[in-house]
Enzyme design. Structure first.
Site, PDB file in Angstrom:
ATOM      1  N   GLU A  98       0.659  -1.200   0.041  1.00  0.00           N
ATOM      2  CA  GLU A  98      -0.144   0.083  -0.062  1.00  0.00           C
ATOM      3  C   GLU A  98       1.061   1.464  -0.111  1.00  0.00           C
ATOM      4  OE1 GLU A  98      -2.838   0.382   3.188  1.00  0.00           O
ATOM      5  OE2 GLU A  98      -3.767   2.200   2.289  1.00  0.00           O
TER       6      GLU A  98
ATOM      7  N   LYS B 274      -2.157  -1.988  -3.397  1.00  0.00           N
ATOM      8  CA  LYS B 274      -3.485  -1.259  -2.810  1.00  0.00           C
ATOM      9  C   LYS B 274      -3.045  -0.015  -3.309  1.00  0.00           C
ATOM     10  CE  LYS B 274      -6.149  -0.323   1.549  1.00  0.00           C
ATOM     11  NZ  LYS B 274      -6.726  -0.903   2.432  1.00  0.00           N
TER      12      LYS B 274
HETATM   13  P1  13P Z   1      -9.532   4.052   3.692  1.00  0.00           P
HETATM   14  O1  13P Z   1     -10.266   3.310   2.600  1.00  0.00           O
HETATM   15  O2  13P Z   1     -10.266   4.727   4.562  1.00  0.00           O
HETATM   16  O3  13P Z   1      -8.555   5.057   3.302  1.00  0.00           O
HETATM   17  O4  13P Z   1      -8.585   3.042   4.465  1.00  0.00           O
HETATM   18  C1  13P Z   1      -7.895   2.180   3.835  1.00  0.00           C
HETATM   19  C2  13P Z   1      -6.776   1.629   4.612  1.00  0.00           C
HETATM   20  O5  13P Z   1      -6.753   0.574   4.926  1.00  0.00           O
HETATM   21  C3  13P Z   1      -5.900   2.639   4.918  1.00  0.00           C
HETATM   22  O6  13P Z   1      -4.394   1.960   5.309  1.00  0.00           O
END
Ligand code: 13P
Length: 343
Positions: A177, A219
């Site tokens: 991510e 992500k």
């Molecule tokens: P949000 O969809 O609220 O951005 O959260 C996703 C997430 O896992 C952030 O690390």
């Protein structure tokens, strides 16, 4: 490394119609969310809230996996079943956030790096032993004058790559991510440029460390203008720009891309995911394009619940509905008229 297993878990997480619920808010973040409903953040309230989400009837029609916070991996339902076992029973894959939050990049007041590599392997073995099948690590990049710096990008993506290869060694699928934040007054073009740079460096390092891409999930953020930028963009523009960046940077071996919602409203996150999948239905892309939303799935549910058990059922209905809409968007089949329907 069991490559077949990693690839099979990654593919199941992005199976058609389904996506991931991010319920891995850290203690600090969930406190902020509970503050918004005037609820004290203690173990018991956090457990009740997570139970409400996970026991929503039929939620497994739309949700393939749930990312937990460490605390939740040790908690049980009111009947005494561990949440991890409950998810297995529901055929929802349990995962866990394994980074340990953000700290200042050495020598910088403006940028953050992600911590959590110390002792990571031991923690991962513990999670694997209790039944988790995937893990998450979030790095953040801020857009601003001269930001992000090359140093911040290099440091964060190297950490992401190290985390990913250690996870795969334990046969846990790493969710990678790298989040370019939407905070600020930057244009959509600036978000495009920064995201392209970050994703290019991310895949360079994943390759350097020998990460098995077929056993990963990306992500990312969508390509959006900053939340205080004057000109807003249409879902079609967001979709085109998002797909263009992904095509330039994400190798075809990656099975799936699950967007974060990142501060968009539930409707924005749904609409934009829908526009992305409409494009994907026209032009075939090598990866599935799905969701891994926190706020994008939970905001109205949390408000409806407000910490009161009397509201649990209606909050669950709202959560199921939002999940159904997001699943429709994941297939390019959403329209705003569905917001008022009971699909
Ligand atoms: P949000 O969809 O609220 O951005 O959260 C996703 C997430 O896992 C952030 O690390």
């Amino acid at each position: 490394m069991d490559k077949d297993h990693l690839n099979s878990i990654a593919k199941t997480l992005v199976s058609k119609h389904k996506g991931i619920l991010a319920a891995d808010e850290s203690t600090g973040t969930i406190e902020k969310r509970f503050d918004s409903i005037n609820l004290v953040s203690n173990l018991s309230n956090r457990r009740s809230y997570r139970e409400l989400l996970f026991t929503t009837p039929n939620i497994n029609k739309y949700i393939s996996g749930i990312i937990l916070f460490d605390e939740t991996t040790h908690q049980n339902t009111i009947e005494g079943i561990s949440f991890v076992n409950l998810l297995h029973k529901l055929k929802i894959i349990p995962g866990v956030k394994v980074d340990q939050g953000l700290q200042s990049l050495t020598g910088s007041d403006d940028e953050m790096i992600t911590s959590g590599l110390d002792g990571l392997e031991t923690r991962l073995i513990g999670y694997k032993n209790i039944g988790c099948e995937f893990v998450k690590w979030r790095a953040v990049f801020k857009i601003g004058p001269k930001l992000p710096t090359q140093n911040c990008i290099n440091t964060n993506v190297r950490l992401l790559a190290k985390y990913a290869i250690i996870s795969q060694k334990i046969n846990l699928v790493p969710i990678i991510e790298p989040e370019v934040l939407m905070d600020g007054d930057h244009s959509i073009e600036e978000c495009f440029k920064t995201t392209e740079q970050v994703l290019t460096e991310t895949y360079k390092q994943l390759n350097n460390y020998g990460v098995f891409l077929e056993g990963t999930i990306l992500k990312p953020n969508m390509i959006l203008p900053g939340n205080s930028y004057t000109k807003q963009s249409t879902p079609e523009e967001i979709a085109m720009k998002t797909i263009t960046v992904l095509k330039k940077t994400v190798p075809s071996e990656v099975p799936g891309i699950t967007f974060l919602s990142g501060g968009q409203t539930e409707e924005e996150a749904t609409n934009n995911l829908n526009a992305i999948n409409i494009q994907a239905n026209i032009t075939q892309f090598p990866w599935e394009l799905s969701f891994s939303y926190g706020r994008g799935l939970q905001s109205t549910t949390l408000k409806k619940w407000s910490g009161k058990s009397a509201n649990k059922k209606s909050a669950q209905e709202i959560f199921l509905h939002r999940s159904a809409l997001t699943s429709a968007a994941r297939q390019g089949k959403y329209s705003s008229t569905l917001e008022k329907s009971n699909i």
